[in-house]
Design an enzyme around this catalytic site. Structure first.
Site, PDB file in Angstrom:
ATOM      1  N   VAL A  13       0.834  -1.207   0.000  1.00 44.96           N
ATOM      2  CA  VAL A  13       0.000   0.000   0.000  1.00 44.96           C
ATOM      3  C   VAL A  13       0.867   1.254   0.000  1.00 44.96           C
ATOM      4  O   VAL A  13       0.654   2.177  -0.796  1.00 44.96           O
ATOM      5  CB  VAL A  13      -0.964  -0.022   1.216  1.00 44.96           C
ATOM      6  CG1 VAL A  13      -1.697   1.307   1.347  1.00 44.96           C
ATOM      7  CG2 VAL A  13      -1.963  -1.147   1.059  1.00 44.96           C
ATOM      8  N   LYS A  37      14.222  -1.790   1.851  1.00 47.56           N
ATOM      9  CA  LYS A  37      13.159  -1.145   1.061  1.00 47.56           C
ATOM     10  C   LYS A  37      13.493   0.330   0.818  1.00 47.56           C
ATOM     11  O   LYS A  37      13.277   0.853  -0.278  1.00 47.56           O
ATOM     12  CB  LYS A  37      11.815  -1.260   1.785  1.00 47.56           C
ATOM     13  CG  LYS A  37      11.296  -2.695   1.832  1.00 47.56           C
ATOM     14  CD  LYS A  37       9.882  -2.757   2.361  1.00 47.56           C
ATOM     15  CE  LYS A  37       9.430  -4.201   2.421  1.00 47.56           C
ATOM     16  NZ  LYS A  37       8.061  -4.372   2.861  1.00 47.56           N
ATOM     17  N   GLU A 163      -3.581  -6.254  -5.141  1.00 47.10           N
ATOM     18  CA  GLU A 163      -2.227  -6.573  -5.588  1.00 47.10           C
ATOM     19  C   GLU A 163      -2.317  -7.151  -6.996  1.00 47.10           C
ATOM     20  O   GLU A 163      -3.224  -7.910  -7.318  1.00 47.10           O
ATOM     21  CB  GLU A 163      -1.574  -7.576  -4.624  1.00 47.10           C
ATOM     22  CG  GLU A 163      -1.188  -6.900  -3.321  1.00 47.10           C
ATOM     23  CD  GLU A 163      -0.583  -7.850  -2.285  1.00 47.10           C
ATOM     24  OE1 GLU A 163       0.002  -8.866  -2.691  1.00 47.10           O
ATOM     25  OE2 GLU A 163      -0.702  -7.552  -1.088  1.00 47.10           O
ATOM     26  N   HIS A 219     -16.094  -9.505  -0.734  1.00 49.46           N
ATOM     27  CA  HIS A 219     -15.262 -10.133  -1.763  1.00 49.46           C
ATOM     28  C   HIS A 219     -14.948 -11.581  -1.369  1.00 49.46           C
ATOM     29  O   HIS A 219     -15.017 -12.493  -2.196  1.00 49.46           O
ATOM     30  CB  HIS A 219     -13.962  -9.342  -1.966  1.00 49.46           C
ATOM     31  CG  HIS A 219     -14.219  -7.915  -2.369  1.00 49.46           C
ATOM     32  ND1 HIS A 219     -13.267  -6.925  -2.302  1.00 49.46           N
ATOM     33  CD2 HIS A 219     -15.349  -7.309  -2.834  1.00 49.46           C
ATOM     34  CE1 HIS A 219     -13.791  -5.782  -2.713  1.00 49.46           C
ATOM     35  NE2 HIS A 219     -15.050  -5.994  -3.035  1.00 49.46           N
ATOM     36  N   CYS A 270     -40.332 -19.975  -1.579  1.00 50.35           N
ATOM     37  CA  CYS A 270     -39.213 -20.410  -2.437  1.00 50.35           C
ATOM     38  C   CYS A 270     -37.882 -20.522  -1.708  1.00 50.35           C
ATOM     39  O   CYS A 270     -37.304 -21.601  -1.628  1.00 50.35           O
ATOM     40  CB  CYS A 270     -39.057 -19.471  -3.620  1.00 50.35           C
ATOM     41  SG  CYS A 270     -40.471 -19.521  -4.711  1.00 50.35           S
TER      42      CYS A 270
END
Ligand SMILES: NC(=O)c1ccc[n+]([C@@H]2O[C@H](COP(=O)([O-])OP(=O)(O)OC[C@H]3O[C@@H](n4cnc5c(N)ncnc54)[C@H](O)[C@@H]3O)[C@@H](O)[C@H]2O)c1
Length: 441
Positions: A13, A37, A163, A219, A270
């Protein structure tokens, strides 16, 4: 307008946020405790593997707009915004580990103690509702000696990137959400995003925090649903791809907001029957499909919550408005409202029921047989006038959307408690002195 931004955490992020803000013309300084990094970014390499990241990092470096450091103090002093993008991993129990967020918040607070200019802190890490205001904010206030809203502003701004397509998602998000307790404070943040397309939604901090979880939960639910359906199709020898393609092409009922508004339990002739048939067949096939199997019990639990809500009022005289499983029908088969009435009768409550369609259906005979044979004791509680039913009650349960706001307001006495199962719109809610509770809102 170009702004100076510090970004804490150069993971997925943070790196994408840093590179994209630099691409949009802002001056960005990334901060990470991980020297590798930081060195990668400083040498023009992306710390993560993502499409277009190498290009954006190189572009930002060449333009002198993108830097990285391990020195958080210098980064805060050199910027007007600090984005917190550090990880929030799970502890063994599943609880969220907020230690990185706490550490960065304390560092930001300590640096703000000496900073003269106003600063905006923007949390992007995924955190549970309440975290920003009850955890992050007090840590910054304590470390800085400042009050939120006076020396600094805090905003929650969830990230919806995936990602693999993170840069494209940053530049074309579904929406930009700015959660704040003071809308006037977020004008500078709104300007940061002015070149990003799509709607910008300003809301409260807890709503912004929750939207992120609801999105991810949905999701995850969709993935599991699709996989269980696929497994069932394959085992039944039905073409999974064809079923999926036809199912997803229905944007009226399937891929649509329908059935996604919190309300009352499903029922009718139903859905309950079909859920049972499908899960029964899955069992016969020796398939374990926990999501599909959880649907009927989850629905039953919602009905029980409704019963508990009514019982907890401690009142005995209950008006039930609506008895059929949904408005505009007199069908009482597997109506959750009928289930609620049965449970309340079992608990010794006195019930009177009004349902225009059931009363009409009963008169013309379409539902008479069902009422007389299957639920005669409930049929006996039906009254033809709404006014009589409400007039006699201590608790009014709105179980149908066929009641108008005016009718409710005209007939309610101030001491009556209203419990809403059907999510009446604001304009149709009683207002005034009445106590009003929605079942899940
Ligand atoms: N990965 C995604 O696709 C994604 C999408 C949306 C939201 N999120 C959320 O965003 C947050 C970050 O996720 P991520 O995948 O980028 O995490 P990550 O683990 O890839 O990166 C986190 C970075 O924070 C750094 N860090 C830890 N403590 C620090 C400190 N005190 N100061 C500076 N840096 C520090 C770590 O060294 C690491 O580089 C999480 O809350 C995550 O749930 C992730």
């Amino acid at each position: 307008m170009s702004s100076a931004i510090s970004i804490f955490g150069l993971g997925y992020v943070g790196s994408v946020t840093a590179a994209c803000f630099a691409h949009l013309g802002h001056r960005v300084i990334g901060v990470d405790v991980n020297r590798v990094k930081v060195e990668m970014l400083e040498s023009g390499q992306s710390p993560i593997l993502e499409a277009r990241m190498d290009e954006f990092v190189a572009e930002g470096r060449a333009a002198g707009r993108l830097h990285a450091t391990t020195d958080s103090r210098a980064a805060i002093h050199g910027s007007d915004f600090s984005f917190i993008c550090v990880g929030t991993p799970s502890l063994r129990s599943g609880k969220l580990d907020l230690s990185h967020v706490e550490q960065v918040s304390a560092e930001i607070g300590a640096a703000l103690r000496e900073k003269k200019r106003r600063h905006s802190v923007v949390l992007r890490s995924t955190v549970l509702p309440g975290t920003t205001e009850s955890f992050v904010l007090p840590v910054i206030e304590k470390a800085s000696g400042l009050r939120a809203g006076v020396g600094f502003a805090v905003c929650y701004n969830p990230e919806f990137m995936r990602e693999g397509s993170a840069v494209a998602d940053f530049l074309q998000p579904p929406y930009t959400i700015l959660g704040t307790s003071a809308r006037e404070e977020i004008e500078p943040l709104r300007q940061l995003y002015e070149r990003i397309p799509g709607t910008t939604i300003e809301t409260t901090v807890p709503v912004a925090e929750m939207v992120k979880y609801v999105s991810n939960t949905f999701h995850a639910l969709k993935v599991v649903f699709a996989n269980e359906i696929g497994t069932l199709c394959k085992t039944l020898g039905v073409d999974t791809e064809m079923v999926t393609s036809i199912f997803t092409s229905d944007t009226k009922l399937n891929i649509a907001p329908n059935y996604l508004s919190p309300g009352f339990a499903f029922g009718g002739s139903c859905l309950p029957k079909d859920m049972r048939a499908l899960t029964h067949r899955a069992k016969e096939l020796d398939l374990n499909l926990p999501l599909l199997e959880a649907i009927v019990p989850s629905n039953a639990e919602h009905i029980e919550r409704a019963v508990e809500m009514i019982l907890q009022t401690g009142k005995t005289r209950i008006a039930m408005l609506g008895l059929s499983f949904k408005a505009a029908t007199d069908d009482l088969r597997e109506s959750p409202q009928v289930r609620v009435v049965k449970r309340l009768l079992g608990e010794g409550r006195r019930i009177r029921i009004w349902d225009r369609n059931v009363a009409l259906g009963r008169l013309v005979g379409s539902n008479r047989q069902y009422i007389e044979e299957a639920i005669p004791h409930i049929g006996a509680l039906l009254c033809s006038t709404l006014e009589d039913v409400i007039g006699d009650a201590e608790v009014v349960v709105v179980g149908t959307s066929e009641v108008s706001g005016d009718t409710l307001r005209q007939n309610l006495k101030p001491e009556q408690i209203v419990i809403d199962f059907v999510h009446l719109e604001n304009a149709r809610r009683p207002g005034g002195n009445n106590s009003y509770e929605g079942i899940c809102w």
